[in-house]
Design a protein around this motif. Structure first.
Motif, short mmCIF file in Angstrom:
data_model
loop_
_atom_site.label_atom_id
_atom_site.label_comp_id
_atom_site.label_asym_id
_atom_site.label_seq_id
_atom_site.Cartn_x
_atom_site.Cartn_y
_atom_site.Cartn_z
N ILE A 1 54.94 38.64 -34.29
CA ILE A 1 54.03 38.55 -32.93
C ILE A 1 53.59 39.89 -32.53
CG2 ILE A 1 55.85 36.67 -31.94
CD1 ILE A 1 56.92 38.77 -30.20
N PRO A 2 52.41 39.83 -31.67
CA PRO A 2 51.59 41.08 -31.61
C PRO A 2 52.37 42.11 -31.01
CG PRO A 2 50.30 39.19 -30.98
CD PRO A 2 51.67 38.59 -31.59
N LEU A 3 52.35 43.31 -31.28
CA LEU A 3 53.21 44.34 -30.60
C LEU A 3 53.11 44.51 -29.24
CD1 LEU A 3 54.99 46.76 -31.47
CD2 LEU A 3 52.90 48.19 -31.15
N LEU B 1 72.27 42.44 -35.81
CA LEU B 1 70.93 43.26 -36.23
C LEU B 1 71.30 43.96 -37.25
CD1 LEU B 1 70.57 44.46 -32.36
CD2 LEU B 1 69.23 42.80 -33.48
N LYS B 2 69.95 44.20 -37.86
CA LYS B 2 70.18 45.11 -39.06
C LYS B 2 69.00 46.08 -38.91
CE LYS B 2 67.47 41.47 -41.74
NZ LYS B 2 67.24 40.84 -40.77
N PRO B 3 68.71 47.04 -39.74
CA PRO B 3 67.50 47.99 -40.07
C PRO B 3 66.42 47.32 -40.09
CG PRO B 3 69.46 48.97 -41.07
CD PRO B 3 69.89 47.52 -40.72
N GLY B 4 65.37 47.50 -39.31
CA GLY B 4 64.20 46.64 -39.51
C GLY B 4 63.71 45.83 -38.52
N ASP B 5 64.75 45.16 -37.88
CA ASP B 5 64.81 44.28 -36.81
C ASP B 5 64.15 44.89 -35.59
OD1 ASP B 5 65.78 42.37 -38.50
OD2 ASP B 5 67.82 42.54 -37.08
N TRP B 6 63.08 43.90 -35.09
CA TRP B 6 62.71 44.35 -33.68
C TRP B 6 63.51 43.93 -32.64
CZ3 TRP B 6 56.57 43.33 -33.09
CH2 TRP B 6 55.96 44.10 -34.15
N LEU C 1 57.70 41.17 -23.47
CA LEU C 1 57.86 39.64 -23.14
C LEU C 1 59.18 39.57 -22.45
CD1 LEU C 1 57.80 37.14 -25.19
CD2 LEU C 1 59.67 38.00 -26.54
N GLY C 2 59.61 40.66 -21.80
CA GLY C 2 60.99 40.45 -20.98
C GLY C 2 60.90 40.13 -19.58
N VAL C 3 59.60 40.38 -19.10
CA VAL C 3 59.49 40.19 -17.69
C VAL C 3 58.42 38.91 -17.34
CG1 VAL C 3 58.53 41.26 -15.57
CG2 VAL C 3 59.96 42.58 -16.88
N ASN C 4 56.92 39.22 -17.24
CA ASN C 4 56.12 38.35 -16.80
C ASN C 4 56.30 36.91 -17.65
OD1 ASN C 4 55.09 39.78 -15.22
ND2 ASN C 4 53.62 40.80 -16.65
N PRO C 5 56.38 36.55 -19.12
CA PRO C 5 56.61 35.37 -19.58
C PRO C 5 57.91 34.59 -18.96
CG PRO C 5 56.06 36.94 -21.15
CD PRO C 5 56.30 37.78 -19.83
N CYS C 6 59.01 35.36 -18.86
CA CYS C 6 60.10 34.92 -18.33
C CYS C 6 60.01 34.18 -16.88
CB CYS C 6 61.30 35.77 -18.37
SG CYS C 6 61.73 36.25 -20.24
N GLY D 1 59.91 47.11 -23.46
CA GLY D 1 59.51 47.89 -24.51
C GLY D 1 60.00 46.87 -25.78
N VAL D 2 59.45 47.41 -26.69
CA VAL D 2 59.93 46.80 -28.09
C VAL D 2 60.29 48.10 -29.00
CG1 VAL D 2 57.57 46.52 -28.91
CG2 VAL D 2 59.48 45.17 -29.95
N GLY D 3 61.31 48.04 -29.87
CA GLY D 3 61.76 48.87 -30.61
C GLY D 3 62.03 48.46 -31.95
N GLN D 4 62.33 49.33 -32.85
CA GLN D 4 62.65 49.07 -34.48
C GLN D 4 63.95 49.46 -34.64
OE1 GLN D 4 59.88 49.57 -37.43
NE2 GLN D 4 60.54 47.82 -38.85
N VAL D 5 64.86 48.75 -35.05
CA VAL D 5 66.31 49.25 -35.58
C VAL D 5 66.13 50.16 -36.95
CG1 VAL D 5 68.52 48.53 -36.25
CG2 VAL D 5 67.17 47.09 -34.35
N ILE D 6 66.75 51.33 -36.49
CA ILE D 6 66.96 52.18 -37.48
C ILE D 6 68.16 52.30 -38.53
CG2 ILE D 6 66.66 54.51 -38.38
CD1 ILE D 6 63.98 53.55 -37.24
#
Length: 277
Positions: A156-158, A122-127, A164-169, A108-113
Motif C-alpha cells: 500500500i502507498p507509504l 513479525l519479522k525483519p522487513g515487515d511494515w 492508517l490508524g486514525v482517520n480511516p478507522c 506513522g509506519v516503520g519497517q522492522v529491522i
C-alpha cells in the motif's frame, strides 16, 4: 504533512514545528539510502519534557537505542504525519497524555529491522504501525514491544500506511456503529474533504453505499469536486447549495432507493472534531 526520511511539502502548521523539522531534514538521509539491515549510528527524535507551545518545548535530540531482547522489535520509521491531536498532546490538552519526557507523534509506519527471540508475529522487513496512540513516532528508529505494533501490507502507498490508524478507522466506525446500512443506502456528511471525509467516501463506495458530500465553497471548487468524485463520491455539494430549495430533490431521489442516514453535523462533529480544514 509527513515526517519521512526526507521531509517534503510546506503544509506543516508553520511555524509550529517548522524549524525543528527543517533541522531534522538537513541531518536526515533520503529514502533511497535506507537499508533495512543497517546499524544506526545514532537515533534522532523530537522530544518534549513539559507541555506547552510545540515550537518552544519540542527539541531535536539524539537518543540511545536499547538492545533488542525477548518480545522487542527494532523499527526504523519510514514516515509519520503531524495531526492536530499530536499538537494537542504536546500542549497538554488532549485526553491521552504520555509520561514525560515523551517523543511526539501518534501515527506513522516503520519497517522492522530486527526482532527478539520471543517475537512470533513479525519479522525483519515487515511494515508496522502503532497499535495505540502515544507511541511516539517522530523519531528515526526505536525499539518497541511486539504488542505495541500492528503489521500492515507493504504494497500500500507509504503515506496511506502512515495515516492508517486514525482517520480511516474513524470513518469505518461512523459507517458501521450507528446504523445497519445496506448496499444502496445513502450517507450524508459534512467536512467531506477532510481526512475522515475522504475515508468515508472510499469505504462507503467499497460497501456499495451512496455518499452525499458537503464541503465549504472555495475558488478551486471544481478541482476539489472532481477529486472527491474520483475517490467515489456520488454527490458533492457546497454548504450554500445544500440550503437551496431544489437540493431537496436529491434527497427525495435517494429515499426512493434506500434509507438516508443523516449523520451530518451531530455524528460527524462528535467523531471528527478536527475534520474542518
Amino acid at each position: 504533512m509527513l515526517v519521512s526520511r526526507r521531509l517534503t511539502g510546506a503544509r506543516a502548521r508553520a511555524p509550529l514545528l517548522a524549524s525543528l523539522l527543517e533541522a531534522w531534514c538537513r541531518q536526515g538521509r533520503t529514502t533511497s539510502s535506507y537499508s533495512a539491515f543497517s546499524e544506526p549510528s545514532h537515533v534522532r527524535a523530537l522530544v518534549y519534557g513539559n507541555h506547552g507551545d510545540p515550537a518552544k518545548v519540542i527539541q531535536l535530540k539524539n537518543l540511545e537505542l536499547t538492545a533488542v531482547e525477548g518480545s522487542d522489535v527494532h523499527v526504523k520509521m519510514l514516515a509519520a504525519p503531524i495531526n492536530p491531536s499530536d499538537i494537542n498532546m504536546i500542549q497538554g490538552n488532549y485526553g491521552l497524555l504520555p509520561k514525560l519526557p515523551a517523543v511526539g507523534g501518534n501515527e506513522g509506519v516503520g519497517q522492522v529491522i530486527a526482532v527478539g527471540s520471543s517475537v512470533s508475529g513479525l519479522k525483519p522487513g515487515d511494515w508496522v504501525i502503532p497499535a495505540n496512540a502515544g507511541l511516539g513516532t517522530w523519531r528515526t528508529e526505536a525499539v518497541f514491544s511486539e504488542e505495541a505494533l500492528i503489521g500492515v501490507p507493504k504494497d500500500i502507498p507509504l503515506q496511506s500506511a502512515a495515516t492508517l490508524g486514525v482517520n480511516p478507522c474513524t470513518a469505518y466506525r461512523m459507517l458501521v456503529d450507528f446504523e445497519q446500512l445496506q448496499p444502496g443506502d445513502s450517507v450524508i456528511q459534512n467536512a467531506s474533504n477532510s481526512g475522515v471525509g475522504q475515508a468515508v467516501i472510499q469505504i462507503a463506495s467499497a460497501l456499495g453505499l451512496k455518499t452525499i458530500n458537503v464541503i465549504r465553497d472555495r475558488p478551486d471548487i471544481k478541482k476539489l469536486t472532481d477529486r472527491l468524485k474520483d475517490l467515489g463520491a456520488d454527490y458533492v455539494l457546497t454548504e450554500e447549495e445544500l440550503r437551496m430549495p431544489e437540493t431537496k430533490n436529491i434527497f427525495k431521489a435517494r429515499r426512493n432507493h434506500g434509507d438516508l442516514w443523516r449523520n451530518g453535523q451531530a455524528a460527524c462533529n462528535s467523531l471528527c472534531e478536527y475534520a474542518h480544514f
